[in-house]
Design a protein around this motif. Sequence first.
Motif, short mmCIF file in Angstrom:
data_model
loop_
_atom_site.label_atom_id
_atom_site.label_comp_id
_atom_site.label_asym_id
_atom_site.label_seq_id
_atom_site.Cartn_x
_atom_site.Cartn_y
_atom_site.Cartn_z
N ARG A 150 3.57 -0.96 -1.75
CA ARG A 150 4.42 -1.48 -2.83
C ARG A 150 5.49 -0.45 -3.21
N GLU A 151 5.09 0.80 -3.32
CA GLU A 151 6.04 1.85 -3.66
C GLU A 151 7.10 2.01 -2.57
N ARG A 152 6.67 1.95 -1.32
CA ARG A 152 7.61 2.14 -0.22
C ARG A 152 8.59 0.98 -0.14
N ALA A 190 9.57 -0.91 -2.56
CA ALA A 190 10.49 -0.78 -3.69
C ALA A 190 11.58 0.25 -3.39
N PHE A 191 11.18 1.36 -2.76
CA PHE A 191 12.17 2.37 -2.37
C PHE A 191 13.17 1.78 -1.37
N ASP A 212 -0.29 2.03 5.55
CA ASP A 212 -0.20 2.17 4.10
C ASP A 212 -1.28 1.36 3.39
N CYS A 215 5.16 -1.20 6.86
CA CYS A 215 4.20 -0.47 6.04
C CYS A 215 2.77 -0.74 6.50
N SER A 226 12.27 6.12 4.10
CA SER A 226 11.10 5.94 3.24
C SER A 226 9.87 6.66 3.78
N ALA A 236 -1.08 0.00 -2.61
CA ALA A 236 -0.26 0.68 -3.62
C ALA A 236 0.89 1.45 -2.98
N THR A 237 0.59 2.16 -1.89
CA THR A 237 1.64 2.91 -1.19
C THR A 237 2.68 1.97 -0.62
#
Length: 223
Positions: free
Chosen positions: A104-106, A108-109, A98, A93, A142, A101-102
């Motif tokens: 963290r979302e990635r 998690a995915f 990234d 990431c 992702s 915030a992006t």
Amino acid sequence: MIRIKGVTKSYPLAGMARHTVIRDLTLEIPSRTHVGIIGRNGTGKTTLLRLLGGIELPDRGTVEADGSISPPLGLTSGFAQKISGRDNAKFICRISGDDPATARERVAFIRDYAELGEFFDLPVETYSSGMRARLAFSISMSFDYDYYLIDELTAVGDQKFRAKAQASFAQKRGTASVLMVSHNLDQLQRDCQVGLYLRGGQVKYYEDIGQAIADYKMDQHAQ
């Protein structure tokens, strides 16, 4: 569209000799099409993916694309073995640009998609080949690429993971291309539309993956 123009790729042997894997290849690969890549071991399937993904450079010739291309994803994906799956995902990431915030979302995915449980936070060197495949595939899914390069990746893992991979391929159909190397001919027949058959340093393009597979099988029986 990926345009390959006059590409030759060779590797050094003992002394001054070189082994040419791909010779003077000129080819156009359509966009938004799933492509099955077949050929015997040593014919250059993985080399072709590495050239398309920019991991290796040709001796001569060029590779051009009208969209983003994933790195080749397979069992030999270049993970840092001493750190966890999570930290590998974070690193990818970060180098992909990234913001926090992006990322963290990635991550998690990736964690949820891979279904590695507690192993997501353990060193990759503790993973089985199937677990590494799950992590590599999850990282790939992702990101939104125009072309996904898959090297024998979905041939491993349990039935649930393979079903998830096939569902992901179906979602990509019409919006992205998947270029897939596999010895599982049934999988290529099911998931791909067109074919590339590598033989003797050359690559033949087929509008129908079924015909590519038929020619490959015929050649195997003739040898």
